[in-house]
Design an enzyme around this catalytic site. Structure first.
Site, mmCIF file in Angstrom:
data_model
loop_
_atom_site.group_PDB
_atom_site.id
_atom_site.type_symbol
_atom_site.label_atom_id
_atom_site.label_comp_id
_atom_site.label_asym_id
_atom_site.label_seq_id
_atom_site.Cartn_x
_atom_site.Cartn_y
_atom_site.Cartn_z
ATOM 1 N N HIS A 60 20.249 -5.460 -25.576
ATOM 2 C CA HIS A 60 18.925 -4.230 -26.459
ATOM 3 C C HIS A 60 17.940 -5.028 -26.654
ATOM 4 C CE1 HIS A 60 23.055 -1.805 -27.038
ATOM 5 N NE2 HIS A 60 23.670 -3.141 -28.432
ATOM 6 N N GLU A 101 7.926 0.541 -33.181
ATOM 7 C CA GLU A 101 8.941 1.097 -34.254
ATOM 8 C C GLU A 101 8.177 1.944 -34.984
ATOM 9 O OE1 GLU A 101 12.848 -0.746 -34.701
ATOM 10 O OE2 GLU A 101 13.064 0.358 -32.559
ATOM 11 N N HIS A 114 10.744 -8.250 -35.799
ATOM 12 C CA HIS A 114 11.379 -7.341 -36.736
ATOM 13 C C HIS A 114 12.080 -9.794 -37.406
ATOM 14 C CE1 HIS A 114 12.318 -3.209 -36.051
ATOM 15 N NE2 HIS A 114 10.982 -3.523 -36.988
ATOM 16 N N THR A 194 16.915 0.465 -37.019
ATOM 17 C CA THR A 194 16.608 1.370 -36.663
ATOM 18 C C THR A 194 17.955 1.415 -35.414
ATOM 19 O OG1 THR A 194 15.603 -0.712 -35.262
ATOM 20 C CG2 THR A 194 14.416 0.886 -37.397
HETATM 21 N N1 N7S Z 1 15.587 -2.898 -35.877
HETATM 22 S S1 N7S Z 1 16.596 -3.326 -37.180
HETATM 23 O O1 N7S Z 1 16.562 -2.523 -38.212
HETATM 24 O O2 N7S Z 1 15.719 -4.745 -38.008
HETATM 25 C C1 N7S Z 1 18.388 -4.206 -37.130
HETATM 26 C C2 N7S Z 1 18.518 -5.327 -38.404
HETATM 27 C C3 N7S Z 1 19.512 -5.766 -38.390
HETATM 28 C C4 N7S Z 1 20.415 -5.853 -37.589
HETATM 29 O O3 N7S Z 1 22.315 -5.859 -37.466
HETATM 30 C C5 N7S Z 1 19.908 -4.408 -35.925
HETATM 31 N N2 N7S Z 1 20.976 -3.457 -35.420
HETATM 32 C C6 N7S Z 1 22.234 -3.911 -34.832
HETATM 33 O O4 N7S Z 1 22.592 -5.522 -35.765
HETATM 34 N N3 N7S Z 1 23.600 -3.793 -34.521
HETATM 35 C C7 N7S Z 1 24.888 -4.143 -34.277
HETATM 36 C C8 N7S Z 1 24.098 -3.995 -32.314
HETATM 37 C C9 N7S Z 1 23.725 -5.366 -31.939
HETATM 38 C C10 N7S Z 1 24.037 -5.646 -30.807
HETATM 39 O O5 N7S Z 1 24.804 -5.914 -30.255
HETATM 40 C C11 N7S Z 1 19.200 -3.760 -36.315
HETATM 41 ZN ZN ZN Z 2 14.182 -4.612 -35.119
#
Ligand code: N7S
Ligand code: ZN
Length: 258
Positions: A60, A101, A114, A194
């Site tokens: 991602h 975003e 981020h 997000t």
């Molecule tokens: N974009 S964010 O809001 O800063 C953000 C901060 C920390 C996070 O943990 C995620 N999302 C995340 O880790 N999802 C797990 C699946 C990804 C790997 O398969 C998004």
């Molecule tokens: Zn992010």
């Protein structure tokens, strides 16, 4: 599985109903609707004790993980505790398409960085914090195209090592303070991850001043090098436009540091 192509953001609610919740991120920030809060102090960061470990492609985004054994990464501003840096990653667009975003008065930026921190004072693990309403603090920094960023090449130079989903390589000794703009003036609001699982656990701190990166760094670095797909996948999908669009504000207040 969720993504930005077929299973795009508009379909995430099917497996993650919180996608239609009351504190979803990102949002469009309207500066003159943000309330200026006198008792909202400055953000204080200290990344000098943080230890970067690796850089990886999780299918991602590209993520730099830290040894989250240090407490003092970020504090002050809207935060009641110091939060610990866990990882940072990027969201970006594609050929001539913006990829941030958050937007500011409807304006998008080329990319958004981020820096993800968790409240290790109140919670025992990142996992536990990531589901708590005050569990995470994410520092969002806009990237706009302009001059070469003198330090970003340290990241873009190794992206060829993490071209495919699931690839990971050592990445030690990187201090993310080199990615901060000169001013730490910010907007802050209560929001969510997000990406799925979209937990409503993030205190967002969005810096007003973007950092500049060159077109070449964006093109050669992010867009050109990275794929959403695995090495043995014969369908090579370029990693781009990995951003969720702004979500309904649902009556939330956005506060502004001075
Ligand atoms: N974009 S964010 O809001 O800063 C953000 C901060 C920390 C996070 O943990 C995620 N999302 C995340 O880790 N999802 C797990 C699946 C990804 C790997 O398969 C998004
Ligand atoms: Zn992010």
């Amino acid at each position: 599985h969720w993504g930005y192509g077929k299973e795009d953001p508009s379909s995430w609610y099917k497996n993650y109903p919180v996608a239609e919740g009351n504190r979803q991120s990102p949002i469009d920030i309207v500066p003159n609707e943000a309330s200026h809060d006198r008792d909202l102090g400055p953000i204080m960061t200290n990344y000098d004790h943080c230890t970067s470990i690796n850089i990886s492609n999780n299918g991602h985004s590209v993520v730099v993980e830290f040894n989250d054994s240090d407490d003092r990464s970020i504090k002050g501003g809207p935060l009641d505790n110091p939060y610990r840096l866990k990882q940072f990653h990027f969201h970006w667009g594609g050929k001539g398409h913006e990829g941030s975003e958050h937007t500011v008065s409807g304006k998008g930026f080329a990319s958004e960085l981020h820096l993800v921190h968790w409240n290790a004072v109140k919670y025992k693990t990142y996992g536990e914090a990531s589901t708590a309403p005050d569990g995470l603090a994410v520092l969002g920094i806009f990237l706009e195209t302009g001059d070469d960023h003198r330090w970003l090449h340290m990241i873009t130079d190794v992206l060829y090592m993490v071209k495919y989903k699931g690839s990971i390589t050592d990445f030690k000794g990187f201090n993310p303070k080199c990615l901060l703009p000169s001013s730490l003036h910010y907007w802050t609001y209560l929001g969510s991850l997000t990406t799925p699982p979209l937990h409503e656990s993030v205190i967002w701190i969005i810096l007003k001043e973007p950092i500049e990166v060159s077109e070449k760094q964006m093109q050669l670095g992010m867009f050109r090098m990275l794929l959403f797909t695995e090495e043995d996948d014969d369908q090579k999908m370029r990693m781009e436009n990995n951003f969720r669009p702004p979500q309904p504000i649902k009556g939330r207040r956005v506060r502004s540091s001075n």
